[in-house]
Design a protein around this motif. Structure first.
Motif, PDB file in Angstrom:
ATOM      1  N   THR A  39      60.193  61.301  62.834  1.00  0.00           N
ATOM      2  CA  THR A  39      58.851  61.887  62.875  1.00  0.00           C
ATOM      3  C   THR A  39      58.194  61.688  61.520  1.00  0.00           C
ATOM      4  O   THR A  39      58.874  61.468  60.506  1.00  0.00           O
ATOM      5  N   LEU A  40      56.871  61.795  61.474  1.00  0.00           N
ATOM      6  CA  LEU A  40      56.155  61.653  60.207  1.00  0.00           C
ATOM      7  C   LEU A  40      56.520  62.771  59.244  1.00  0.00           C
ATOM      8  O   LEU A  40      56.684  62.548  58.043  1.00  0.00           O
ATOM      9  N   ASP A  41      56.632  63.990  59.760  1.00  0.00           N
ATOM     10  CA  ASP A  41      57.012  65.119  58.904  1.00  0.00           C
ATOM     11  C   ASP A  41      58.371  64.875  58.250  1.00  0.00           C
ATOM     12  O   ASP A  41      58.563  65.117  57.059  1.00  0.00           O
ATOM     13  N   GLU A  42      59.314  64.409  59.061  1.00  0.00           N
ATOM     14  CA  GLU A  42      60.657  64.151  58.550  1.00  0.00           C
ATOM     15  C   GLU A  42      60.619  63.073  57.475  1.00  0.00           C
ATOM     16  O   GLU A  42      61.311  63.167  56.452  1.00  0.00           O
ATOM     17  N   TYR A  43      59.824  62.043  57.679  1.00  0.00           N
ATOM     18  CA  TYR A  43      59.704  60.953  56.708  1.00  0.00           C
ATOM     19  C   TYR A  43      59.186  61.480  55.370  1.00  0.00           C
ATOM     20  O   TYR A  43      59.765  61.207  54.309  1.00  0.00           O
ATOM     21  N   LEU A  44      58.103  62.250  55.390  1.00  0.00           N
ATOM     22  CA  LEU A  44      57.503  62.749  54.159  1.00  0.00           C
ATOM     23  C   LEU A  44      58.421  63.747  53.456  1.00  0.00           C
ATOM     24  O   LEU A  44      58.522  63.749  52.219  1.00  0.00           O
ATOM     25  N   LEU A  64      51.262  56.546  60.189  1.00  0.00           N
ATOM     26  CA  LEU A  64      51.547  56.902  58.805  1.00  0.00           C
ATOM     27  C   LEU A  64      50.472  56.362  57.868  1.00  0.00           C
ATOM     28  O   LEU A  64      50.001  57.064  56.967  1.00  0.00           O
ATOM     29  N   VAL A  65      50.066  55.110  58.074  1.00  0.00           N
ATOM     30  CA  VAL A  65      49.047  54.495  57.221  1.00  0.00           C
ATOM     31  C   VAL A  65      47.750  55.296  57.283  1.00  0.00           C
ATOM     32  O   VAL A  65      47.101  55.558  56.264  1.00  0.00           O
ATOM     33  N   GLU A  66      47.344  55.686  58.474  1.00  0.00           N
ATOM     34  CA  GLU A  66      46.128  56.483  58.628  1.00  0.00           C
ATOM     35  C   GLU A  66      46.274  57.843  57.940  1.00  0.00           C
ATOM     36  O   GLU A  66      45.357  58.324  57.272  1.00  0.00           O
ATOM     37  N   LEU A  67      47.430  58.457  58.105  1.00  0.00           N
ATOM     38  CA  LEU A  67      47.681  59.771  57.515  1.00  0.00           C
ATOM     39  C   LEU A  67      47.595  59.727  55.999  1.00  0.00           C
ATOM     40  O   LEU A  67      46.989  60.603  55.362  1.00  0.00           O
ATOM     41  N   LEU A  68      48.196  58.682  55.398  1.00  0.00           N
ATOM     42  CA  LEU A  68      48.283  58.623  53.950  1.00  0.00           C
ATOM     43  C   LEU A  68      46.979  58.230  53.268  1.00  0.00           C
ATOM     44  O   LEU A  68      46.894  58.227  52.040  1.00  0.00           O
ATOM     45  N   LYS A  69      45.959  57.891  54.060  1.00  0.00           N
ATOM     46  CA  LYS A  69      44.643  57.654  53.469  1.00  0.00           C
ATOM     47  C   LYS A  69      44.054  58.946  52.914  1.00  0.00           C
ATOM     48  O   LYS A  69      43.189  58.923  52.039  1.00  0.00           O
ATOM     49  N   ASP A  70      44.520  60.073  53.422  1.00  0.00           N
ATOM     50  CA  ASP A  70      44.083  61.377  52.929  1.00  0.00           C
ATOM     51  C   ASP A  70      44.713  61.628  51.554  1.00  0.00           C
ATOM     52  O   ASP A  70      45.932  61.747  51.434  1.00  0.00           O
ATOM     53  N   ALA A  84      50.992  53.200  48.697  1.00  0.00           N
ATOM     54  CA  ALA A  84      50.767  51.975  47.929  1.00  0.00           C
ATOM     55  C   ALA A  84      51.562  50.800  48.482  1.00  0.00           C
ATOM     56  O   ALA A  84      51.067  49.666  48.557  1.00  0.00           O
ATOM     57  N   THR A  85      52.814  51.049  48.872  1.00  0.00           N
ATOM     58  CA  THR A  85      53.662  49.941  49.317  1.00  0.00           C
ATOM     59  C   THR A  85      53.146  49.333  50.613  1.00  0.00           C
ATOM     60  O   THR A  85      53.290  48.139  50.859  1.00  0.00           O
ATOM     61  N   ARG A  86      52.503  50.159  51.453  1.00  0.00           N
ATOM     62  CA  ARG A  86      51.959  49.632  52.704  1.00  0.00           C
ATOM     63  C   ARG A  86      50.697  48.813  52.463  1.00  0.00           C
ATOM     64  O   ARG A  86      50.401  47.896  53.211  1.00  0.00           O
ATOM     65  N   LEU A  87      49.985  49.133  51.400  1.00  0.00           N
ATOM     66  CA  LEU A  87      48.861  48.284  51.007  1.00  0.00           C
ATOM     67  C   LEU A  87      49.371  46.946  50.469  1.00  0.00           C
ATOM     68  O   LEU A  87      48.859  45.880  50.804  1.00  0.00           O
ATOM     69  N   LEU A  88      50.403  47.019  49.618  1.00  0.00           N
ATOM     70  CA  LEU A  88      50.914  45.822  48.948  1.00  0.00           C
ATOM     71  C   LEU A  88      51.469  44.805  49.933  1.00  0.00           C
ATOM     72  O   LEU A  88      51.269  43.597  49.789  1.00  0.00           O
ATOM     73  N   TYR A  89      52.201  45.271  50.950  1.00  0.00           N
ATOM     74  CA  TYR A  89      52.880  44.364  51.887  1.00  0.00           C
ATOM     75  C   TYR A  89      52.012  43.992  53.087  1.00  0.00           C
ATOM     76  O   TYR A  89      52.458  43.236  53.946  1.00  0.00           O
ATOM     77  N   ASN A  90      50.810  44.516  53.133  1.00  0.00           N
ATOM     78  CA  ASN A  90      49.909  44.194  54.250  1.00  0.00           C
ATOM     79  C   ASN A  90      49.375  42.774  54.086  1.00  0.00           C
ATOM     80  O   ASN A  90      48.686  42.475  53.102  1.00  0.00           O
ATOM     81  N   PRO A  91      49.671  41.863  55.031  1.00  0.00           N
ATOM     82  CA  PRO A  91      49.200  40.473  54.881  1.00  0.00           C
ATOM     83  C   PRO A  91      47.682  40.346  54.902  1.00  0.00           C
ATOM     84  O   PRO A  91      47.136  39.332  54.474  1.00  0.00           O
TER      85      PRO A  91
END
Length: 256
Positions: A39-44, A64-70, A84-91
């Motif tokens: 779950t997202l809660d568990e991840y964070l 998760l990506v949408e959530l972390l924009k906040d 940040a890592t999801r921005l970096l690895y996004n093609p």
């Protein structure tokens, strides 16, 4: 700004040691055990508790990506890294996305956060946001690997078998070989005694690989030691910056 002096000091201060133990070098306490979040809660929660090797189910990634924009979530360093890592690895990331990602990752790398060091190595290896530098990528992967970062350890094992790693300077090749030995010893629960690691009970394949690594390690140690003597001798005639055998200056300049 990347604190190259800190990173290089950590590298030289440890990787010329002859033992194969892993040192406690973190400024940020981490847990290296691999865990899966469903779950997202568990991840964070796991990120904030210091877990650095957390896998999340693929179906949750887009949420998760949408959530972390906040930016409310960005008050916690590990969560800032997750964004940040999801921005970096996004093609499809834009130049602005890459800049935003590195603005988060670089300070965390300077603090010794393993995941950020791994990301910085990736960025250098593939020229994302920086001029490509394979040498700096290897150094950063080695440091992240000692801190238990799974992807950095896998990257080093892969790079060892690639032909481009054979073009590294003998100093950097020694860093790479020594850390691959450490990773394989830990992964295979090899017992290390005063007389060396006990390889006899290992499967033939991994035993052969480790014997090859030890042989190369011994050769590289002799070569690096010989260069150190030359560096000392040339120090009588050159400044520190101009000394052709000063590996520290060459590494920071991105040389071979």
């Amino acid at each position: 700004m990347i604190d190259y002096e800190y990173i290089f000091k950590e590298t030289i201060g440890y990787y010329f040691k002859d033992d194969f133990s892993l040192p406690p070098m973190d400024k940020i306490k981490v847990n290296t055990r691999m865990v899966v979040a469903t779950t997202l809660d568990e991840y964070l929660v796991r990120l904030n508790k210091g877990f650095i090797n957390v896998r999340i189910e693929e179906r949750l990634e887009r949420y998760l990506v949408e959530l972390l924009k906040d930016e409310w979530f960005h008050q916690w360093a590990p969560v800032r890294w997750a964004y940040a890592t999801r921005l970096l690895y996004n093609p499809e990331a834009s130049d602005e996305d890459i800049r935003r990602a590195l603005d988060i990752i670089i300070p965390l790398a300077n603090e010794g956060y393993p995941n950020a060091l791994n990301d910085l190595a990736y960025a250098y290896c593939y020229g994302i946001g920086f001029e490509r530098s394979y040498e700096k990528a290897i150094c950063l992967w080695v440091i992240a690997s000692t801190k238990g970062q799974y992807h950095a350890q896998e990257a080093l094992k892969q790079e060892y078998y690639l032909s481009r790693s054979k073009e590294l300077s003998e100093e950097l090749r020694l860093f790479l070989v020594r850390q691959v030995i450490r990773v394989l010893i830990r992964e295979n629960n090899v017992r290390v005694t005063d007389s060396g690691p006990e390889l006899d009970r290992l499967p033939l394949g991994i035993r052969t690989i480790l014997k090859k690594l030890y042989s190369e390690h011994k050769r590289l140690c002799k070569a690096v030691e010989a260069k150190a003597h030359l560096r000392q001798a040339n120090g009588l005639w050159y400044s520190v910056e101009d000394n052709p055998y000063n590996v520290g200056t060459k590494w920071k300049q991105g040389g071979n």
